[in-house]
Structure formats: C-alpha cells, structure tokens
Design an enzyme around this catalytic site. Sequence first.
Site, mmCIF file in Angstrom:
data_model
loop_
_atom_site.group_PDB
_atom_site.id
_atom_site.type_symbol
_atom_site.label_atom_id
_atom_site.label_comp_id
_atom_site.label_asym_id
_atom_site.label_seq_id
_atom_site.Cartn_x
_atom_site.Cartn_y
_atom_site.Cartn_z
ATOM 1 N N HIS A 211 0.657 -1.180 -0.414
ATOM 2 C CA HIS A 211 0.166 0.235 0.066
ATOM 3 C C HIS A 211 0.668 1.127 -0.155
ATOM 4 O O HIS A 211 0.162 2.612 0.145
ATOM 5 C CB HIS A 211 -0.513 0.153 0.960
HETATM 6 C C1 UD1 Z 1 -2.369 5.629 5.770
HETATM 7 C C2 UD1 Z 1 -0.634 6.205 6.309
HETATM 8 C C3 UD1 Z 1 0.256 4.583 6.564
HETATM 9 C C4 UD1 Z 1 -0.255 3.981 7.336
HETATM 10 C C5 UD1 Z 1 -1.514 3.366 6.135
HETATM 11 C C6 UD1 Z 1 -2.164 2.125 6.980
HETATM 12 C C7 UD1 Z 1 -0.447 8.574 5.879
HETATM 13 C C8 UD1 Z 1 0.261 9.360 5.354
HETATM 14 N N1 UD1 Z 1 -0.632 7.511 5.541
HETATM 15 O O1 UD1 Z 1 -1.912 5.452 4.523
HETATM 16 O O2 UD1 Z 1 1.722 4.999 7.542
HETATM 17 O O3 UD1 Z 1 0.464 2.883 6.523
HETATM 18 O O4 UD1 Z 1 -2.524 4.503 6.783
HETATM 19 O O5 UD1 Z 1 -3.236 1.848 6.030
HETATM 20 O O6 UD1 Z 1 -0.601 8.777 7.204
HETATM 21 N N2 UD1 Z 1 -9.018 4.948 2.199
HETATM 22 C C9 UD1 Z 1 -10.478 4.165 1.912
HETATM 23 N N3 UD1 Z 1 -11.190 4.099 3.506
HETATM 24 C C10 UD1 Z 1 -10.514 4.161 3.845
HETATM 25 C C11 UD1 Z 1 -9.305 4.923 4.633
HETATM 26 C C12 UD1 Z 1 -8.442 5.133 2.878
HETATM 27 O O7 UD1 Z 1 -10.901 3.530 0.900
HETATM 28 O O8 UD1 Z 1 -10.862 4.112 5.474
HETATM 29 C C13 UD1 Z 1 -8.652 5.261 0.589
HETATM 30 C C14 UD1 Z 1 -8.970 6.424 0.586
HETATM 31 O O9 UD1 Z 1 -9.574 6.531 -1.205
HETATM 32 C C15 UD1 Z 1 -7.632 7.514 0.294
HETATM 33 C C16 UD1 Z 1 -6.704 5.671 0.617
HETATM 34 O O10 UD1 Z 1 -7.201 5.253 1.234
HETATM 35 O O11 UD1 Z 1 -7.105 8.194 -0.148
HETATM 36 C C17 UD1 Z 1 -5.476 6.602 1.292
HETATM 37 O O12 UD1 Z 1 -5.675 6.907 2.930
HETATM 38 P P1 UD1 Z 1 -5.071 6.988 3.540
HETATM 39 O O13 UD1 Z 1 -5.582 8.025 4.898
HETATM 40 O O14 UD1 Z 1 -4.694 8.952 2.750
HETATM 41 O O15 UD1 Z 1 -3.627 6.815 2.965
HETATM 42 P P2 UD1 Z 1 -3.089 5.478 3.203
HETATM 43 O O16 UD1 Z 1 -2.625 4.777 2.105
HETATM 44 O O17 UD1 Z 1 -4.474 4.102 4.684
#
Ligand code: UD1
Length: 365
Positions: A211
Amino acid sequence: MSSKINKKILICVGARPNLMKAASLFRERAKFPELSLQLLHTGQHYSPEMDAVFFDELKIPQPDYNLAVGSGSHATQTAQVMMRFEEVLLKNSFDLVVVIGDINSTAACALVAAKLGIPVAHLESGLRSFDKSMPEEINRLVADHLADLHLVTEASGLDSLAREGIAADKIKFVGNTMIDTLINHLEDINQSPILTELGLQPESFVTMTLHRPSNVDEAQGLLSMLKRIDGVVPSHLKVVFPAHPRTQKMLGEDIKTLGTRFIMVGPQPYFSFLALVKNAAFILTDSGGIQEETTYLKKLCFTLRPNTERPITVSMGSNYLIHDQLELIPKVLAGEFARTFEVPPLWDGKAGTRILNAFQRFLNC
Ligand code: UD1
C-alpha cells in the site's frame, strides 16, 4: 500514590495501525485507577473494514470524540485534523495527549497539543527510515521533536533520539504494544475460519500486502511488480492479496491478468489477517507493522522497500529487506543468507502496562 488523583489522558488514533497499538492501553487501564483514559479518533480511516471491525474485535471503547476528517491530500487531511482537534482541546482539559505511530493524524495532533502547551507522549517514538520521501518519516520527526515523553519499541529508537538531542530522561524503552495485542489474541487468531473460507491449507500460500505510495501509486509499475512476484514465488504456492483500498483502486480490473493463483481479497479483519500471516509459507509486504508481527511469529518476511524504520526486524527478526531485488526470494528460500530469528527485547506482551506506569510517573500520580 493516591487513587484520588485523576489525571485525564487523551489517546489519539486515526488509521488502522494505530488501533492495534491503542487497544493494549485500554485493555490494561483498569489496573490504573489514577488515570482516566479517553479516546479521540480523527477519522483518517473510516471504511468499516479499515476501522469499525478492529474496534469490535479488539474491544476498543467507542471514541469519546470523532473528528471525521476522512481522506484528502496530505495538507488537507493534516489541516482538517488540526482545526477540528484544536476545538476539542480548547473545550476540554487534558493532562496528557498521546499520539501513536507515524500517520498524518500523529503529526497533526502533536502539533496542536504542543502549541496549546499540553504535554505530548509519542508511542512508537524514535523509529527512523532516514528517507524523507516517505510521509511517515516526516510525521515521525514532527511528533518526536514536539513530544515530552518518548515511548520506544526498539533499541534503534534510543540511539536516534539521543543523536537528535532528545533528553534521556524523556525517553522510556517500553516494548511494543502491537505485539501485546498479537499475544493477547493468539487464541482468536488460531480459531479464525479464514483458511477454510478461502480453501487454503497452512503453508500452501504466501500472504502479500502492498500500500506504500511508492509501490502502488503508478498502475504500470504496480502491475509489473506483481508479474515479477508471480515469476519468483514457487509455483505450488497461491498468493493471497488482502489489498488496501488505495491498491485496489489503482489495480482495478488489471488483477485478472495475473492468473488464478492470485487470491485478491479486500482489507481483512485483524484475526483473519493474522491467521493469513501465521499460516503462510512466507510474507511479502511494504507495511511497517507487519515486519514486527512476522518478527514476533518468526515467520519469514520479505519487505519490498529500500529501507526500514524498524531495523531490529532485520538484525534479530525474520525480515529480509529486499526492495525490488525479487530474485533474492528463491535464494533465501534455498537457504542462502540464513539467520537465526529471535524475538526483540521487551516484545513480551507487557508494553501497555509499562506505558501506563510511565504515564503515572510523568504525571506524578
Ligand atoms: C495511512 C498512513 C500509513 C499507514 C496506512 C495504513 C499516512 C501518511 N499514511 O496510509 O502510514 O501505513 O494508513 O493503512 O498517514 N481509504 C478508504 N477507506 C479508508 C481509508 C482510506 O477507502 O478507511 C482510501 C481513500 O481512497 C484514501 C486512500 O485509501 O484516499 C489512502 O488513505 P490515507 O489515509 O490517505 O492513507 P493510507 O494509504 O491508508
């Protein structure tokens, strides 16, 4: 020590990996009547499978505050947490704010509390990848340089904090609350029906998670990495791929071009996921926490990153940091680069208790 003293501590969580770490503090809190723990969720993760399911399984109390910030660019997400968190801190009084790990919410909450003069504890302090292209490294640096109490999981953290000029009396080597949660739930993990549901025998598959933006945010690069993985994983093994929403979005229908040995599933609940880790032949990952869980389980792990902020998983544990050198996988499986695997000091299930003790001493109660 008087049980009349009641110090208010706010534990801040935002995303999936924070939840396993916070769970241990709530589990142990009954032993510490002087400490009153409340929970704030920033809402950085919000999908039921990324969030609610872990509250249920790990028996984490429902948050006292939910900022519901959701997804966004780094600046938007961080700014939203800061604005909404400031309102909470202005309306309530806390003796200590606890931030966890290295996500955007960690840095945002630390900054707001520090500017309001509220002491900050950073759980999982001192980890360094020395790679500022990772947003997590920036979040770690911010949180650590604002914190008043540093709770460290491994010896490298003690060295990094000392090198960066953090006073020794602020630093406590406490162990790993993610491992507390793993130890506390081994029985639940053993009872998970996920292998039967997916038609898998133990050791007949590898479990893979990807991821990190550097691995998944470019569709062609991701697909070509998966094809190379297909080429190096022994042909009798299936590849179970519990894909993060960000990875699922990027891959779309392309996963079908990889053939039937790839079993793509969505994000898994905690017990199922750990059952897939514990029973796999080996693990492929770019996660931080999974490097630690495999180390505790002494399960062979290949980390597809150029660096790790958790070096003890390589020096003592079962982690091989191979980045894009996938050709190392068959070599390690054939016995080259063999090492003995050990569990790091203080990864013993008692970190949560040590941390609550550290809070008591910090707050003089
Ligand atoms: C975040 C953390 C990362 C951690 C990871 C665990 C930061 C910079 N990154 O990354 O360190 O390892 O969480 O998962 O804080 N999304 C959903 N549902 C959710 C959450 C996210 O669909 O509940 C999708 C959204 O499209 C979003 C993307 O995942 O844009 C990324 O989510 P985001 O919270 O920005 O970062 P992670 O990649 O999850």
